[in-house]
Design a protein around this motif. Structure first.
Motif, mmCIF file in Angstrom:
data_model
loop_
_atom_site.group_PDB
_atom_site.id
_atom_site.type_symbol
_atom_site.label_atom_id
_atom_site.label_comp_id
_atom_site.label_asym_id
_atom_site.label_seq_id
_atom_site.Cartn_x
_atom_site.Cartn_y
_atom_site.Cartn_z
ATOM 1 N N ASN A 400 0.787 -1.317 0.038
ATOM 2 C CA ASN A 400 -0.022 -0.155 -0.216
ATOM 3 C C ASN A 400 0.892 1.191 0.030
ATOM 4 N N MET A 401 2.015 1.134 0.338
ATOM 5 C CA MET A 401 3.014 2.229 0.401
ATOM 6 C C MET A 401 3.427 2.521 -1.138
ATOM 7 N N LYS A 402 3.357 3.720 -1.591
ATOM 8 C CA LYS A 402 3.920 4.002 -2.928
ATOM 9 C C LYS A 402 5.381 3.795 -3.025
ATOM 10 N N VAL A 403 6.257 4.236 -1.846
ATOM 11 C CA VAL A 403 7.587 3.935 -1.965
ATOM 12 C C VAL A 403 7.854 2.572 -1.525
ATOM 13 N N GLU A 404 8.419 1.526 -2.198
ATOM 14 C CA GLU A 404 8.581 0.291 -1.945
ATOM 15 C C GLU A 404 9.573 0.270 -0.813
ATOM 16 N N GLN A 405 9.270 -0.428 0.317
ATOM 17 C CA GLN A 405 10.013 -0.408 1.645
ATOM 18 C C GLN A 405 11.428 -1.261 1.731
ATOM 19 N N TRP A 406 10.869 -2.516 1.412
ATOM 20 C CA TRP A 406 12.118 -3.662 1.781
ATOM 21 C C TRP A 406 13.472 -3.329 0.941
ATOM 22 N N GLY A 407 13.285 -3.301 -0.315
ATOM 23 C CA GLY A 407 14.445 -3.137 -1.121
ATOM 24 C C GLY A 407 15.002 -1.771 -1.027
ATOM 25 N N ASN A 408 14.284 -0.887 -0.972
ATOM 26 C CA ASN A 408 14.733 0.538 -1.219
ATOM 27 C C ASN A 408 15.575 0.628 0.252
ATOM 28 N N ILE A 409 15.152 0.376 1.355
ATOM 29 C CA ILE A 409 15.845 0.584 2.583
ATOM 30 C C ILE A 409 17.120 -0.067 2.436
ATOM 31 N N CYS A 410 16.962 -1.310 2.234
ATOM 32 C CA CYS A 410 18.172 -2.121 2.337
ATOM 33 C C CYS A 410 19.281 -1.412 1.364
ATOM 34 N N ASN A 411 18.880 -1.113 0.215
ATOM 35 C CA ASN A 411 19.782 -0.389 -0.518
ATOM 36 C C ASN A 411 20.374 0.992 -0.001
ATOM 37 N N VAL A 412 19.708 1.837 0.660
ATOM 38 C CA VAL A 412 20.225 2.934 1.351
ATOM 39 C C VAL A 412 21.204 2.715 2.523
ATOM 40 N N VAL A 413 20.779 1.397 3.319
ATOM 41 C CA VAL A 413 21.532 0.973 4.520
ATOM 42 C C VAL A 413 22.892 0.570 3.784
ATOM 43 N N ARG A 414 22.828 -0.127 2.492
ATOM 44 C CA ARG A 414 24.349 -0.290 2.133
ATOM 45 C C ARG A 414 25.000 1.018 1.794
ATOM 46 N N ASP A 415 24.395 2.036 1.335
ATOM 47 C CA ASP A 415 25.265 3.413 1.122
ATOM 48 C C ASP A 415 25.683 3.761 2.523
ATOM 49 N N LEU A 416 25.026 3.581 3.701
ATOM 50 C CA LEU A 416 25.454 4.152 5.020
ATOM 51 C C LEU A 416 26.992 2.948 5.152
ATOM 52 N N LEU A 417 26.623 1.662 4.973
ATOM 53 C CA LEU A 417 27.861 0.847 5.306
ATOM 54 C C LEU A 417 29.063 1.104 4.427
ATOM 55 N N LYS A 418 28.885 1.886 3.256
ATOM 56 C CA LYS A 418 29.840 2.294 2.316
ATOM 57 C C LYS A 418 30.482 3.634 2.693
ATOM 58 N N GLY A 419 29.910 4.260 3.691
ATOM 59 C CA GLY A 419 30.375 5.598 4.263
ATOM 60 C C GLY A 419 29.741 6.813 4.160
ATOM 61 N N ALA A 420 28.409 6.535 3.438
ATOM 62 C CA ALA A 420 27.492 7.746 3.121
ATOM 63 C C ALA A 420 26.967 8.364 4.333
ATOM 64 N N SER A 421 26.777 9.567 4.735
ATOM 65 C CA SER A 421 26.343 10.295 5.908
ATOM 66 C C SER A 421 24.864 9.952 6.275
ATOM 67 N N VAL A 422 24.473 10.267 7.417
ATOM 68 C CA VAL A 422 22.970 10.001 7.342
ATOM 69 C C VAL A 422 22.146 11.108 6.410
ATOM 70 N N GLU A 423 22.798 12.221 6.647
ATOM 71 C CA GLU A 423 22.129 13.326 5.648
ATOM 72 C C GLU A 423 21.771 12.720 4.422
#
Length: 438
Positions: A400-423
């Protein structure tokens, strides 16, 4: 790779022999058209339903309890309906760099199979494209838990139904907690304190992590109130309209993960490359790390954590509401233009019936999607089961959420693991939400 469930070796031999005879006839008499008509007529008389599903990537021939349980239910459908269900299976070596989701989308968009086992993000994509049939018409759909209907309804249609409710939790070595006088954590601060003590006692990495499931830490904190409050539908609608910002939900979880990484409680470099269970699993089984994250079934499978030499407990992820299970919803979806649409729905109605779900759930010791089927679980899973049964959980996937959650959050978490800032991670969510608004 296609194969039938039943090993009809004599029939296979006969078909092979027939093939040789047909080839010989064609070579001698040149009656190609006649032979082709015979083959076509024989195929048309055999009722088939084609399934595309996943398979073990590392070892396609390995024993798989879940697959065995599924086979049992499908064989019952074959028997009752007088048809054959053919497996068309994914293996990484066949598809090289393409993921299971990539291949599934391609096959579904080209109408190559009748039904598919779909991951949450794929359910949402194909549902929004109108490629999945409404399964609410099935008799078995009447018995579904509300959580299944909520997660897999797209544009008012129930487009996928699973054989089990997949619950994720923290897997902890209770013996190691007891050794240092620690209570099992419920809140983010409590987990942080446990990790501090473990680190002081010489445990190099208190939380063993992989590149897939760290998102559960984010989800538990982001949606603890949304799914356990009184205005779930209204809040989701506000997110879909852009009236509420996704970043405001996501930020606490990402800031928390950053603290865990900066304190050395999670090894970001290893987590980014580790596959689920295969990466962090050996250290957890060897009692070198006290905490990992996994899904319900991993506590039952000997190849995962079903056979360990310590007191295993599975609890929810930390949130300000306490231990919070995270539920992601896979499901079987049927193509609206499936060549064998009626037969496929009939197969699903049988394998998703209470009778067959009971067989499946008892074999795998999992939570059933049917509200009428309850199965005992091992002691290690009781804390997680109790939370789910009392209605305390968050959804990691919600169509029901327009922004898919499971895959998208996983991908952004991986950005964090690679050194991206929270912002920088929050900016990714801004972009995802903006794109969803068109």
């Amino acid at each position: 790779m296609t194969y039938s469930f039943k090993k009809r070796m004599k029939k296979i031999a006969a078909i092979s022999l027939t093939g040789v005879m047909v080839f010989t006839m064609a070579a001698c008499t040149k009656q190609e058209d006649f032979d082709e008509n015979l083959v076509s007529d024989r195929e048309n008389r055999v009722k088939r339903v084609n399934l595309f599903g996943p398979m073990e990537k590392t070892n396609p021939d390995a024993g798989n309890i879940a697959r065995t349980a599924f086979d049992i239910t499908v064989m019952e459908a074959e028997k009752k309906l007088g048809l054959t269900v053919e497996y068309r299976t994914y293996t990484a070596e066949n598809y090289k760099e393409k993921t299971y989701d990539d291949v599934t989308l391609d096959r579904a968009r080209n109408n190559m199979d009748d039904f598919y086992l779909l991951n949450p993000d794929t359910i949402q994509v194909l549902g929004n494209e109108g490629r999945l049939a409404d399964l609410s018409v099935l008799d078995s759909a009447k018995n579904l838990r509300d959580v299944v209907k909520i997660a897999n309804t797209v544009n008012g249609k129930l487009v996928a139904i699973p054989q089990e409710v997949v619950v994720h939790g923290l897997f902890v070595n209770k013996d190691m907690f007891d050794k240092y006088g620690l209570e099992l954590p419920g809140t983010p601060d409590e987990l942080m304190e446990c990790c501090r003590v473990f680190k002081e006692k010489g445990i190099e990495t208190p939380i063993g992590a992989n590149r897939w499931w760290l998102e559960c830490f984010v989800l538990a904190q982001a949606y603890a109130d949304l799914y356990n409050g009184e205005h779930t539908d209204e809040e989701i609608e506000a997110i879909n309209r852009g009236q509420k910002k996704l970043r405001d939900y996501m930020r606490p979880g990402f800031e928390y993960l950053k603290k865990l990484i900066d304190a050395g409680y999670i090894d970001a470099d290893k987590a980014y490359t580790y596959e689920a269970i295969e990466g962090e699993g050996p250290d957890f089984r060897a009692q070198k790390t006290p905490i990992v994250m996994a899904y319900w079934g991993a506590a039952n499978a000997e190849s995962a954590y079903g056979k360990v030499d310590f007191n295993l407990q599975v609890i929810g992820f930390p949130s300000h509401r306490g231990q919070m299970p995270v539920i992601s919803m896979t499901g079987y979806g049927v193509l609206t233009e499936a060549k064998n649409l009626k037969n496929t729905k009939d197969v699903l109605d049988i394998i998703l019936s209470d009778e067959q779900l009971k067989t499946y759930s008892e074999t795998n010791k999992v939570i059933s999607p049917s509200k009428n089927v309850e199965v005992d679980c091992i002691d290690a899973l009781k804390p997680l089961k109790d939370k789910v049964n009392e209605g305390t959980y968050v959804l990691g996937s919600n169509a029901n959420m327009k922004v898919e959650q499971w895959g998208n959050i996983c991908n952004v978490v991986r950005d964090l693991l690679k050194g991206a800032s929270v912002e920088e991670c929050m900016e990714k969510f801004d972009k995802l939400q903006e794109d969803s608004l068109g």
